[in-house]
Design a protein around this motif. Sequence first.
Motif, PDB file in Angstrom:
ATOM      1  N   GLU A  56       0.819  -1.207   0.000  1.00  0.00           N
ATOM      2  CA  GLU A  56       0.000   0.000   0.000  1.00  0.00           C
ATOM      3  C   GLU A  56       0.859   1.266   0.000  1.00  0.00           C
ATOM      4  N   ARG A  57       0.338   2.289  -0.672  1.00  0.00           N
ATOM      5  CA  ARG A  57       0.984   3.596  -0.589  1.00  0.00           C
ATOM      6  C   ARG A  57       0.651   4.267   0.737  1.00  0.00           C
ATOM      7  N   GLU A  58      -0.453   3.845   1.353  1.00  0.00           N
ATOM      8  CA  GLU A  58      -0.814   4.419   2.639  1.00  0.00           C
ATOM      9  C   GLU A  58       0.168   3.957   3.712  1.00  0.00           C
ATOM     10  N   ALA A  59       0.548   4.866   4.582  1.00  0.00           N
ATOM     11  CA  ALA A  59       1.461   4.512   5.663  1.00  0.00           C
ATOM     12  C   ALA A  59       0.776   3.530   6.611  1.00  0.00           C
ATOM     13  N   ILE A 111       8.585  10.171   2.360  1.00  0.00           N
ATOM     14  CA  ILE A 111       7.914  11.473   2.366  1.00  0.00           C
ATOM     15  C   ILE A 111       7.085  11.644   1.099  1.00  0.00           C
ATOM     16  N   GLU A 112       7.624  11.175  -0.033  1.00  0.00           N
ATOM     17  CA  GLU A 112       6.925  11.344  -1.311  1.00  0.00           C
ATOM     18  C   GLU A 112       5.788  10.347  -1.497  1.00  0.00           C
ATOM     19  N   HIS A 113       5.893   9.167  -0.895  1.00  0.00           N
ATOM     20  CA  HIS A 113       4.903   8.123  -1.144  1.00  0.00           C
ATOM     21  C   HIS A 113       3.846   8.008  -0.047  1.00  0.00           C
ATOM     22  N   TYR A 114       4.170   8.411   1.165  1.00  0.00           N
ATOM     23  CA  TYR A 114       3.197   8.359   2.250  1.00  0.00           C
ATOM     24  C   TYR A 114       2.662   9.765   2.498  1.00  0.00           C
ATOM     25  N   CYS A 115       2.052  10.307   1.455  1.00  0.00           N
ATOM     26  CA  CYS A 115       1.669  11.722   1.482  1.00  0.00           C
ATOM     27  C   CYS A 115       0.711  12.033   2.613  1.00  0.00           C
ATOM     28  N   ASP A 116      -0.275  11.152   2.844  1.00  0.00           N
ATOM     29  CA  ASP A 116      -1.266  11.426   3.882  1.00  0.00           C
ATOM     30  C   ASP A 116      -0.632  11.479   5.265  1.00  0.00           C
ATOM     31  N   HIS A 117       0.421  10.687   5.442  1.00  0.00           N
ATOM     32  CA  HIS A 117       1.087  10.637   6.738  1.00  0.00           C
ATOM     33  C   HIS A 117       1.886  11.914   7.004  1.00  0.00           C
TER      34      HIS A 117
END
Length: 359
Positions: A56-59, A111-117
């Motif tokens: 997942e891209r989500e953290a 930082i670039e892939h877990y944008c929501d985090h």
Amino acid sequence: MPPRPRARDLGLPFPGTPGPLNAITDIAGLAVGFCTLTDPARKMRTGVTAILPRPEREAMPVWAGQYTLNGNGEMTGTHWVNDAGYFLGPVMITNTHGVGAAHSGATRWMIEHYCDHFAGAHHAWAMPVVAETYDGVLNDINAMFVRPEHAVAALEARSTGPVAEGSVGGGNGMIAYDFKAGTGTSSRVAAIGGQSWTVGALVQANHGLRPWLSILGRPVGRLMPEGCLREQEAGSIIVVLATDAPLSGLALRQMAKRVALGIGRGGTPGGNNSGDIFLALSTAEPRPMPDAAPALITRQELNIHLIDPLYLAAVEAVEEAVVNAIVAGEEAVTVKPEGRICHAIDTGRLAEIFAREAG
């Protein structure tokens, strides 16, 4: 050139039942990528290995435990793993002087892939796990060839399919038992409570002296003594163990301890100059980020009193992963001392040892 055979292809009778790929990527969703840097003219033979536990891209953290057999090495982020029982992000493996660059690259990637985090008003931080072994015999390690972009490249090259072995990624410049070695992997399937669980191991093998080497009880190092490079161990081994079984951080630390038994089957006593550092993680029972979690977290975990089949699976997978790293090795020229040959193991002779005893 066709790929070198894996250990089982040579007729080595490893115990246990492997997963379909006989690799750490038998854990669903887990991906492995490599960035391999080789330039003989620059005395460059190094790289970066990336393991991303979740697709997942989500953290979303994974439960984890860590164990160190001998601490002459580095694995970042493990203080938090030991305190919290989990970590977020990728696991990177490189050479000793590449830890900072790999950490910087992995942090930028997070930082670039877990944008929501990392977006919004709350304070977020990245703490990837970065481990190393020393490749200064085959690589000009002081030239510090590994850069942050190489860590990003390894992450972007990740795949959930078969895993390359030997001189790839961080394993490119590594030696085990005086044979060219590097990256190796294997897996096992174990049954507990009527369900099947998978344990996968990935090693960066850079440890051991030739006389110590034992494979499935055979004194292979003494039977194949030619071409030794060192009189004292000066290497390390990093092992990442992954499972889809729902385990607590405590149980995963116990799993990580069993890695020592797996590498011990190969003959190493865990030398003073060796960094033998192990991480175990579970992709089961996704753990929400603390700031997004409810006050009460409910999860399932395997009864630790029934865990022995997973311990055995871990030992067997690590044992085979080390041998896979060795049989995949390809001849290389040393840079310190300059101009010697680090030989690959003679896979034909190795197969004959086991064929002769089987006959």
